[in-house]
Write an enzyme that holds these catalytic residues in place. Structure first.
Site: not given
Length: 465
Positions: A303, A390
Protein backbone atom coordinates in the site's frame (compact mmCIF):
# COMPACT_ATOMS: atom_id res chain seq x y z
CA UNK A 1 21.91 -73.99 -57.53
CA UNK A 2 21.25 -72.12 -60.75
CA UNK A 3 22.87 -68.66 -60.86
CA UNK A 4 20.36 -65.78 -61.36
CA UNK A 5 21.17 -63.51 -64.28
CA UNK A 6 19.38 -61.31 -66.75
CA UNK A 7 17.77 -57.86 -67.01
CA UNK A 8 15.52 -58.36 -63.95
CA UNK A 9 18.51 -58.82 -61.69
CA UNK A 10 20.30 -55.80 -63.15
CA UNK A 11 17.20 -53.68 -62.70
CA UNK A 12 16.94 -54.72 -59.06
CA UNK A 13 20.57 -53.80 -58.48
CA UNK A 14 20.12 -50.41 -60.13
CA UNK A 15 17.01 -49.70 -58.04
CA UNK A 16 18.86 -50.58 -54.82
CA UNK A 17 21.73 -48.32 -55.75
CA UNK A 18 19.34 -45.48 -56.52
CA UNK A 19 17.63 -45.84 -53.14
CA UNK A 20 20.97 -45.67 -51.34
CA UNK A 21 21.88 -42.54 -53.29
CA UNK A 22 18.60 -40.87 -52.38
CA UNK A 23 19.12 -41.76 -48.70
CA UNK A 24 22.68 -40.39 -48.64
CA UNK A 25 22.17 -37.41 -50.95
CA UNK A 26 21.33 -34.74 -48.37
CA UNK A 27 24.40 -35.67 -46.33
CA UNK A 28 26.70 -36.00 -49.32
CA UNK A 29 25.71 -32.60 -50.65
CA UNK A 30 26.51 -30.92 -47.34
CA UNK A 31 29.72 -32.84 -46.91
CA UNK A 32 30.77 -31.99 -50.44
CA UNK A 33 30.15 -28.34 -49.75
CA UNK A 34 32.66 -28.51 -46.88
CA UNK A 35 30.40 -26.29 -44.74
CA UNK A 36 32.00 -24.19 -42.04
CA UNK A 37 29.89 -25.91 -39.40
CA UNK A 38 30.84 -29.56 -39.90
CA UNK A 39 30.29 -32.84 -41.65
CA UNK A 40 27.78 -35.69 -41.50
CA UNK A 41 29.29 -39.14 -41.03
CA UNK A 42 27.98 -42.63 -40.44
CA UNK A 43 28.95 -45.64 -38.38
CA UNK A 44 27.15 -48.73 -37.08
CA UNK A 45 25.02 -46.56 -34.77
CA UNK A 46 23.75 -44.34 -37.56
CA UNK A 47 24.35 -40.84 -38.89
CA UNK A 48 26.16 -38.33 -36.69
CA UNK A 49 27.53 -34.83 -37.11
CA UNK A 50 31.09 -33.70 -36.40
CA UNK A 51 31.91 -30.01 -36.02
CA UNK A 52 34.92 -28.73 -37.91
CA UNK A 53 36.10 -26.56 -35.00
CA UNK A 54 37.20 -29.69 -33.10
CA UNK A 55 34.39 -29.34 -30.55
CA UNK A 56 33.39 -32.91 -31.29
CA UNK A 57 30.05 -34.51 -32.17
CA UNK A 58 26.74 -32.71 -32.04
CA UNK A 59 24.49 -33.92 -29.20
CA UNK A 60 20.98 -32.97 -28.05
CA UNK A 61 20.57 -30.28 -30.69
CA UNK A 62 19.22 -29.54 -34.14
CA UNK A 63 21.54 -29.38 -37.14
CA UNK A 64 19.81 -27.85 -40.17
CA UNK A 65 16.46 -29.17 -39.06
CA UNK A 66 17.67 -32.63 -38.13
CA UNK A 67 17.51 -33.75 -34.49
CA UNK A 68 20.70 -35.21 -33.04
CA UNK A 69 19.93 -37.08 -29.82
CA UNK A 70 21.88 -37.25 -26.55
CA UNK A 71 23.95 -40.14 -27.90
CA UNK A 72 24.92 -38.06 -30.91
CA UNK A 73 22.83 -39.80 -33.59
CA UNK A 74 20.22 -38.41 -35.96
CA UNK A 75 16.59 -39.24 -35.08
CA UNK A 76 14.51 -38.46 -38.13
CA UNK A 77 11.14 -38.59 -36.34
CA UNK A 78 12.03 -35.40 -34.44
CA UNK A 79 13.19 -33.38 -37.46
CA UNK A 80 11.76 -29.88 -37.35
CA UNK A 81 11.58 -26.47 -38.94
CA UNK A 82 11.12 -22.83 -38.02
CA UNK A 83 7.65 -21.37 -38.50
CA UNK A 84 6.20 -17.90 -38.11
CA UNK A 85 2.87 -16.10 -37.85
CA UNK A 86 1.72 -12.66 -36.72
CA UNK A 87 2.61 -13.45 -33.10
CA UNK A 88 6.16 -14.60 -33.70
CA UNK A 89 8.48 -17.53 -34.40
CA UNK A 90 8.27 -21.10 -33.14
CA UNK A 91 10.00 -24.39 -33.98
CA UNK A 92 7.89 -27.40 -34.88
CA UNK A 93 8.65 -31.11 -35.27
CA UNK A 94 5.57 -32.91 -36.53
CA UNK A 95 2.79 -32.10 -34.07
CA UNK A 96 5.25 -31.26 -31.29
CA UNK A 97 6.78 -27.90 -30.48
CA UNK A 98 8.85 -26.87 -27.45
CA UNK A 99 7.17 -24.96 -24.59
CA UNK A 100 9.01 -23.50 -21.58
CA UNK A 101 12.11 -25.16 -22.95
CA UNK A 102 15.63 -24.34 -24.11
CA UNK A 103 16.52 -25.75 -27.54
CA UNK A 104 19.83 -25.54 -29.41
CA UNK A 105 19.39 -25.05 -33.15
CA UNK A 106 22.40 -24.73 -35.44
CA UNK A 107 24.68 -24.00 -32.47
CA UNK A 108 22.48 -21.19 -31.14
CA UNK A 109 20.35 -21.67 -28.03
CA UNK A 110 16.80 -20.34 -27.92
CA UNK A 111 14.09 -20.28 -25.27
CA UNK A 112 10.45 -21.01 -26.10
CA UNK A 113 7.83 -19.70 -23.68
CA UNK A 114 4.71 -21.31 -22.24
CA UNK A 115 2.83 -20.45 -25.46
CA UNK A 116 5.52 -22.08 -27.64
CA UNK A 117 6.80 -18.85 -29.16
CA UNK A 118 10.47 -17.88 -29.18
CA UNK A 119 11.27 -15.39 -26.42
CA UNK A 120 13.31 -12.28 -27.22
CA UNK A 121 15.14 -9.55 -25.28
CA UNK A 122 14.51 -11.03 -21.83
CA UNK A 123 16.17 -12.74 -18.91
CA UNK A 124 15.19 -16.37 -18.46
CA UNK A 125 16.50 -17.45 -15.12
CA UNK A 126 20.23 -16.76 -15.18
CA UNK A 127 20.33 -16.41 -18.98
CA UNK A 128 19.66 -13.45 -21.24
CA UNK A 129 18.24 -13.91 -24.76
CA UNK A 130 18.83 -11.05 -27.18
CA UNK A 131 16.47 -9.39 -29.66
CA UNK A 132 17.01 -12.28 -32.08
CA UNK A 133 16.09 -14.80 -29.39
CA UNK A 134 19.61 -16.15 -28.94
CA UNK A 135 21.09 -16.83 -25.51
CA UNK A 136 23.89 -14.29 -25.08
CA UNK A 137 26.44 -15.74 -22.71
CA UNK A 138 28.26 -12.42 -22.32
CA UNK A 139 25.27 -11.08 -20.34
CA UNK A 140 25.14 -13.79 -17.71
CA UNK A 141 25.67 -11.45 -14.74
CA UNK A 142 22.61 -10.93 -12.57
CA UNK A 143 21.28 -7.49 -11.69
CA UNK A 144 21.16 -8.70 -8.10
CA UNK A 145 22.85 -11.93 -7.11
CA UNK A 146 20.42 -14.21 -5.20
CA UNK A 147 21.48 -15.62 -1.86
CA UNK A 148 19.06 -18.54 -2.02
CA UNK A 149 19.05 -22.00 -3.54
CA UNK A 150 16.68 -22.68 -6.41
CA UNK A 151 14.14 -25.38 -5.60
CA UNK A 152 12.96 -28.04 -8.03
CA UNK A 153 9.59 -27.67 -9.71
CA UNK A 154 6.97 -29.16 -7.36
CA UNK A 155 4.05 -31.42 -8.14
CA UNK A 156 0.51 -30.41 -7.20
CA UNK A 157 -2.33 -32.62 -5.98
CA UNK A 158 -4.87 -33.80 -8.54
CA UNK A 159 -7.91 -31.58 -8.79
CA UNK A 160 -6.27 -28.60 -7.10
CA UNK A 161 -6.29 -25.13 -8.62
CA UNK A 162 -2.54 -25.12 -9.20
CA UNK A 163 -2.77 -28.48 -10.95
CA UNK A 164 -5.74 -27.51 -13.14
CA UNK A 165 -4.66 -23.99 -14.05
CA UNK A 166 -0.87 -24.21 -14.05
CA UNK A 167 1.22 -21.08 -14.50
CA UNK A 168 -1.17 -18.14 -14.59
CA UNK A 169 -0.99 -15.44 -17.23
CA UNK A 170 -2.55 -12.03 -17.82
CA UNK A 171 -4.50 -11.52 -21.03
CA UNK A 172 -5.93 -8.02 -21.40
CA UNK A 173 -7.58 -7.25 -18.06
CA UNK A 174 -8.11 -10.91 -17.18
CA UNK A 175 -6.17 -13.36 -15.06
CA UNK A 176 -6.07 -16.63 -16.99
CA UNK A 177 -4.88 -20.19 -16.69
CA UNK A 178 -1.95 -21.51 -18.69
CA UNK A 179 -4.53 -22.59 -21.28
CA UNK A 180 -5.82 -19.02 -21.61
CA UNK A 181 -9.14 -19.44 -19.76
CA UNK A 182 -10.12 -16.74 -17.29
CA UNK A 183 -9.80 -17.77 -13.63
CA UNK A 184 -10.55 -16.13 -10.30
CA UNK A 185 -8.30 -16.47 -7.30
CA UNK A 186 -10.07 -16.14 -3.96
CA UNK A 187 -8.70 -16.54 -0.50
CA UNK A 188 -7.37 -15.00 2.68
CA UNK A 189 -4.35 -12.96 3.73
CA UNK A 190 -2.33 -13.83 6.79
CA UNK A 191 -1.82 -11.22 9.45
CA UNK A 192 1.80 -10.08 9.89
CA UNK A 193 3.63 -13.38 9.54
CA UNK A 194 5.53 -12.89 12.78
CA UNK A 195 2.79 -11.22 14.84
CA UNK A 196 1.31 -13.11 17.78
CA UNK A 197 -2.32 -12.76 16.66
CA UNK A 198 -1.67 -14.57 13.39
CA UNK A 199 1.62 -16.43 13.18
CA UNK A 200 0.24 -19.63 14.72
CA UNK A 201 -2.36 -19.73 11.92
CA UNK A 202 0.36 -20.31 9.36
CA UNK A 203 0.24 -24.09 9.21
CA UNK A 204 -0.89 -26.66 6.68
CA UNK A 205 -4.06 -27.60 8.58
CA UNK A 206 -5.11 -23.94 8.71
CA UNK A 207 -4.58 -23.57 4.97
CA UNK A 208 -6.50 -26.82 4.47
CA UNK A 209 -9.42 -25.27 6.37
CA UNK A 210 -9.36 -22.29 4.00
CA UNK A 211 -9.22 -24.65 1.04
CA UNK A 212 -12.24 -26.52 2.42
CA UNK A 213 -14.13 -23.22 2.31
CA UNK A 214 -13.28 -22.94 -1.40
CA UNK A 215 -10.13 -20.81 -1.19
CA UNK A 216 -7.54 -21.41 -3.88
CA UNK A 217 -5.02 -18.78 -2.76
CA UNK A 218 -3.35 -17.44 0.37
CA UNK A 219 -1.36 -14.23 0.85
CA UNK A 220 1.68 -13.86 3.12
CA UNK A 221 1.94 -10.38 4.66
CA UNK A 222 5.68 -9.71 5.06
CA UNK A 223 5.82 -6.32 6.80
CA UNK A 224 8.79 -4.09 6.04
CA UNK A 225 9.02 -1.46 8.83
CA UNK A 226 6.63 -2.38 11.62
CA UNK A 227 7.55 -4.72 14.46
CA UNK A 228 9.32 -7.73 13.06
CA UNK A 229 9.64 -5.94 9.73
CA UNK A 230 12.04 -7.26 7.12
CA UNK A 231 13.89 -3.95 6.86
CA UNK A 232 14.36 -3.10 10.53
CA UNK A 233 16.38 -4.68 13.29
CA UNK A 234 14.58 -6.35 16.15
CA UNK A 235 16.57 -8.31 18.68
CA UNK A 236 13.91 -11.01 18.94
CA UNK A 237 13.04 -11.28 15.22
CA UNK A 238 15.75 -12.41 12.84
CA UNK A 239 15.57 -12.20 9.05
CA UNK A 240 16.28 -15.92 8.98
CA UNK A 241 13.10 -16.48 11.02
CA UNK A 242 11.07 -14.47 8.53
CA UNK A 243 12.60 -16.39 5.61
CA UNK A 244 11.87 -19.76 7.20
CA UNK A 245 8.28 -18.70 7.93
CA UNK A 246 7.82 -17.71 4.28
CA UNK A 247 9.37 -21.01 3.15
CA UNK A 248 7.08 -22.99 5.43
CA UNK A 249 3.99 -21.12 4.25
CA UNK A 250 4.86 -21.56 0.57
CA UNK A 251 5.41 -25.26 1.21
CA UNK A 252 2.02 -25.64 2.93
CA UNK A 253 0.18 -23.89 0.11
CA UNK A 254 2.07 -25.84 -2.55
CA UNK A 255 1.29 -29.21 -0.98
CA UNK A 256 -2.40 -28.24 -1.11
CA UNK A 257 -2.23 -27.02 -4.71
CA UNK A 258 -3.06 -23.44 -3.69
CA UNK A 259 -1.58 -20.27 -5.17
CA UNK A 260 0.50 -18.20 -2.74
CA UNK A 261 1.21 -14.47 -2.85
CA UNK A 262 4.47 -13.26 -1.29
CA UNK A 263 3.50 -9.74 -0.21
CA UNK A 264 6.15 -7.05 0.46
CA UNK A 265 3.89 -5.30 2.93
CA UNK A 266 4.95 -1.67 2.94
CA UNK A 267 2.69 0.51 5.07
CA UNK A 268 4.20 3.08 7.40
CA UNK A 269 7.22 3.44 5.09
CA UNK A 270 4.81 4.86 2.47
CA UNK A 271 7.14 5.25 -0.51
CA UNK A 272 8.34 1.82 -1.69
CA UNK A 273 11.68 3.38 -2.65
CA UNK A 274 12.45 3.89 1.05
CA UNK A 275 13.71 0.33 1.28
CA UNK A 276 14.38 -0.37 -2.38
CA UNK A 277 17.83 -1.83 -1.61
CA UNK A 278 16.28 -4.45 0.67
CA UNK A 279 13.42 -5.04 -1.78
CA UNK A 280 15.86 -5.74 -4.61
CA UNK A 281 17.64 -8.42 -2.60
CA UNK A 282 14.39 -9.85 -1.23
CA UNK A 283 12.80 -10.34 -4.65
CA UNK A 284 16.05 -11.63 -6.15
CA UNK A 285 16.11 -14.24 -3.40
CA UNK A 286 12.42 -15.16 -3.55
CA UNK A 287 12.17 -15.27 -7.35
CA UNK A 288 15.29 -17.44 -7.64
CA UNK A 289 14.19 -19.80 -4.88
CA UNK A 290 10.70 -20.22 -6.36
CA UNK A 291 11.48 -19.61 -10.02
CA UNK A 292 10.26 -23.09 -10.96
CA UNK A 293 7.07 -22.89 -8.90
CA UNK A 294 4.04 -22.08 -11.04
CA UNK A 295 1.87 -21.26 -7.99
CA UNK A 296 3.92 -18.35 -6.57
CA UNK A 297 2.85 -14.73 -7.16
CA UNK A 298 4.90 -11.67 -6.15
CA UNK A 299 3.24 -8.57 -4.68
CA UNK A 300 6.01 -5.98 -4.72
CA UNK A 301 4.46 -3.11 -2.70
CA UNK A 302 1.35 -3.53 -0.58
CA UNK A 303 0.00 0.00 0.00
CA UNK A 304 2.07 2.95 -1.24
CA UNK A 305 0.93 6.13 0.51
CA UNK A 306 2.14 9.71 0.74
CA UNK A 307 3.73 9.31 -2.67
CA UNK A 308 2.65 9.46 -6.32
CA UNK A 309 2.43 7.00 -9.20
CA UNK A 310 5.70 8.17 -10.78
CA UNK A 311 7.60 7.06 -7.67
CA UNK A 312 5.74 3.76 -7.48
CA UNK A 313 6.30 3.12 -11.18
CA UNK A 314 10.01 3.90 -10.85
CA UNK A 315 10.22 1.35 -8.05
CA UNK A 316 8.27 -1.25 -10.04
CA UNK A 317 10.46 -0.70 -13.11
CA UNK A 318 13.45 -1.53 -10.90
CA UNK A 319 12.03 -4.59 -9.14
CA UNK A 320 10.22 -6.30 -12.04
CA UNK A 321 13.38 -6.94 -14.14
CA UNK A 322 15.05 -8.48 -11.07
CA UNK A 323 12.17 -10.93 -10.69
CA UNK A 324 12.13 -11.63 -14.43
CA UNK A 325 15.79 -12.67 -14.36
CA UNK A 326 14.78 -15.64 -12.24
CA UNK A 327 11.09 -16.19 -12.91
CA UNK A 328 10.15 -15.24 -16.44
CA UNK A 329 6.41 -15.86 -16.30
CA UNK A 330 5.11 -15.43 -12.73
CA UNK A 331 2.30 -12.96 -12.12
CA UNK A 332 3.51 -9.76 -10.43
CA UNK A 333 1.19 -7.45 -8.47
CA UNK A 334 2.02 -3.73 -8.28
CA UNK A 335 0.47 -1.54 -5.59
CA UNK A 336 -0.95 1.89 -6.42
CA UNK A 337 -0.95 5.25 -4.57
CA UNK A 338 -3.26 6.18 -1.70
CA UNK A 339 -3.08 2.79 -0.01
CA UNK A 340 -3.67 1.03 -3.35
CA UNK A 341 -6.81 2.91 -4.32
CA UNK A 342 -5.62 4.95 -7.32
CA UNK A 343 -5.65 2.09 -9.79
CA UNK A 344 -7.23 4.41 -12.37
CA UNK A 345 -3.92 6.31 -12.77
CA UNK A 346 -2.01 3.39 -14.25
CA UNK A 347 -3.33 3.40 -17.83
CA UNK A 348 -1.64 6.69 -18.76
CA UNK A 349 1.79 5.43 -17.73
CA UNK A 350 2.01 1.66 -17.09
CA UNK A 351 5.18 -0.14 -16.04
CA UNK A 352 7.76 -0.81 -18.75
CA UNK A 353 7.72 -4.62 -18.57
CA UNK A 354 3.99 -5.23 -18.35
CA UNK A 355 3.75 -8.90 -19.30
CA UNK A 356 1.89 -10.82 -16.57
CA UNK A 357 1.67 -7.71 -14.40
CA UNK A 358 -1.52 -6.71 -12.58
CA UNK A 359 -2.25 -3.62 -10.50
CA UNK A 360 -3.54 -3.68 -6.96
CA UNK A 361 -6.72 -2.20 -5.53
CA UNK A 362 -7.59 -2.40 -1.82
CA UNK A 363 -10.87 -1.44 -0.20
CA UNK A 364 -12.57 -1.43 3.18
CA UNK A 365 -16.28 -1.34 2.50
CA UNK A 366 -17.36 1.02 5.30
CA UNK A 367 -14.83 3.65 4.15
CA UNK A 368 -14.59 3.06 0.42
CA UNK A 369 -17.77 3.32 -1.60
CA UNK A 370 -18.82 4.45 -5.07
CA UNK A 371 -15.82 6.71 -5.66
CA UNK A 372 -13.34 3.81 -5.33
CA UNK A 373 -15.63 1.41 -7.17
CA UNK A 374 -15.66 3.95 -10.01
CA UNK A 375 -11.85 3.92 -10.04
CA UNK A 376 -11.97 0.16 -10.53
CA UNK A 377 -14.50 0.46 -13.35
CA UNK A 378 -12.43 3.17 -15.04
CA UNK A 379 -9.25 1.11 -14.78
CA UNK A 380 -10.90 -1.90 -16.42
CA UNK A 381 -12.35 0.25 -19.22
CA UNK A 382 -8.87 1.60 -19.88
CA UNK A 383 -7.40 -1.88 -20.13
CA UNK A 384 -5.72 -2.07 -16.72
CA UNK A 385 -5.70 -5.58 -15.18
CA UNK A 386 -6.73 -5.33 -11.51
CA UNK A 387 -6.24 -7.68 -8.57
CA UNK A 388 -7.89 -7.00 -5.19
CA UNK A 389 -5.15 -8.38 -2.95
CA UNK A 390 -6.63 -7.04 0.29
CA UNK A 391 -10.08 -5.98 1.49
CA UNK A 392 -12.50 -6.11 4.34
CA UNK A 393 -16.09 -5.04 4.95
CA UNK A 394 -15.42 -2.69 7.88
CA UNK A 395 -13.61 0.67 8.11
CA UNK A 396 -10.13 1.31 6.70
CA UNK A 397 -8.52 1.12 10.14
CA UNK A 398 -9.69 -2.48 10.45
CA UNK A 399 -12.34 -1.60 12.99
CA UNK A 400 -15.75 0.07 13.17
CA UNK A 401 -19.06 -1.28 11.98
CA UNK A 402 -19.64 -3.50 8.99
CA UNK A 403 -21.29 -1.86 5.98
CA UNK A 404 -23.18 -4.74 4.39
CA UNK A 405 -24.70 -2.54 1.68
CA UNK A 406 -21.32 -1.34 0.45
CA UNK A 407 -19.89 -4.86 0.81
CA UNK A 408 -22.70 -6.22 -1.40
CA UNK A 409 -21.96 -3.57 -4.04
CA UNK A 410 -18.27 -4.53 -4.02
CA UNK A 411 -19.12 -8.21 -4.20
CA UNK A 412 -21.38 -7.67 -7.20
CA UNK A 413 -18.76 -5.62 -9.08
CA UNK A 414 -15.94 -8.06 -8.33
CA UNK A 415 -17.88 -11.18 -9.27
CA UNK A 416 -19.32 -9.54 -12.40
CA UNK A 417 -15.79 -8.94 -13.70
CA UNK A 418 -14.37 -12.15 -12.18
CA UNK A 419 -11.69 -10.18 -10.35
CA UNK A 420 -9.45 -12.11 -7.97
CA UNK A 421 -9.74 -11.15 -4.31
CA UNK A 422 -8.04 -11.79 -0.97
CA UNK A 423 -9.73 -10.99 2.37
CA UNK A 424 -8.00 -9.51 5.43
CA UNK A 425 -7.06 -11.20 7.79
CA UNK A 426 -6.42 -14.68 9.24
CA UNK A 427 -6.08 -13.58 12.86
CA UNK A 428 -7.91 -13.43 16.16
CA UNK A 429 -6.92 -9.83 16.89
CA UNK A 430 -9.62 -7.90 18.70
CA UNK A 431 -10.70 -5.89 15.65
CA UNK A 432 -13.54 -6.05 13.14
CA UNK A 433 -11.45 -7.17 10.16
CA UNK A 434 -10.11 -10.28 11.95
CA UNK A 435 -11.79 -13.45 10.71
CA UNK A 436 -11.41 -15.38 13.95
CA UNK A 437 -13.00 -14.40 17.26
CA UNK A 438 -10.66 -12.95 19.85
CA UNK A 439 -11.76 -15.64 22.30
CA UNK A 440 -10.90 -18.49 19.92
CA UNK A 441 -7.59 -20.22 20.57
CA UNK A 442 -7.83 -22.70 17.68
CA UNK A 443 -5.32 -22.44 14.84
CA UNK A 444 -7.11 -24.70 12.35
CA UNK A 445 -10.47 -26.28 11.64
CA UNK A 446 -12.52 -23.20 12.46
CA UNK A 447 -16.30 -23.57 12.44
CA UNK A 448 -18.85 -20.78 12.14
CA UNK A 449 -18.97 -20.46 15.92
CA UNK A 450 -15.25 -19.58 15.86
CA UNK A 451 -15.63 -16.86 13.25
CA UNK A 452 -16.41 -13.18 13.55
CA UNK A 453 -19.16 -11.61 11.46
CA UNK A 454 -16.46 -10.60 8.99
CA UNK A 455 -15.18 -14.18 8.91
CA UNK A 456 -18.63 -15.60 8.29
CA UNK A 457 -19.27 -13.10 5.48
CA UNK A 458 -15.98 -13.82 3.74
CA UNK A 459 -16.42 -17.59 4.09
CA UNK A 460 -19.84 -17.38 2.39
CA UNK A 461 -18.44 -15.15 -0.35
CA UNK A 462 -15.66 -17.63 -1.08
CA UNK A 463 -18.22 -20.42 -1.12
CA UNK A 464 -20.26 -18.52 -3.71
CA UNK A 465 -23.19 -17.89 -1.39
Amino acid sequence: MKKRTGTGMRALLLLSALMVMLWVLPFRSEAAAKSAAGTWKKDSGGWYYVFRDKSGKAKSEYIKGRWVNAKGYWEKKWDGTWKKNSRGWWFQAGSWYPKKKWVTIDRKTYYFGADGYMVTDRWIGRRYVNKKGVWTKTRAKAIVQPNTTQLKAPSYPAGSAAKKWGALQVKGTKLCSSAGKQVQLKGVSTFGIIWSEGKENINQQAFQTLKNWGSNAVRLAVYTEEYGGYCVDWDDVKTSTLNSTIADAVSYATKLGMYVIIDWHILQDGNPNTHIKEAKQFFADMSYQYGKYSNVIYEICNEPNGTDWSNVKSYADTIIPIIRENDSDAVILVGTPTWSQDVDLVAENPVKKSKNVMYVLHFYASTHGDSIRNKLTTALKNGTPVFVSEFSICAADGNGTIDYTSAAAWKKLINKNKISYIGWSLSNKNETSALIKNTCTKHKGWTNSDLTDTGKYLKKWIQGK
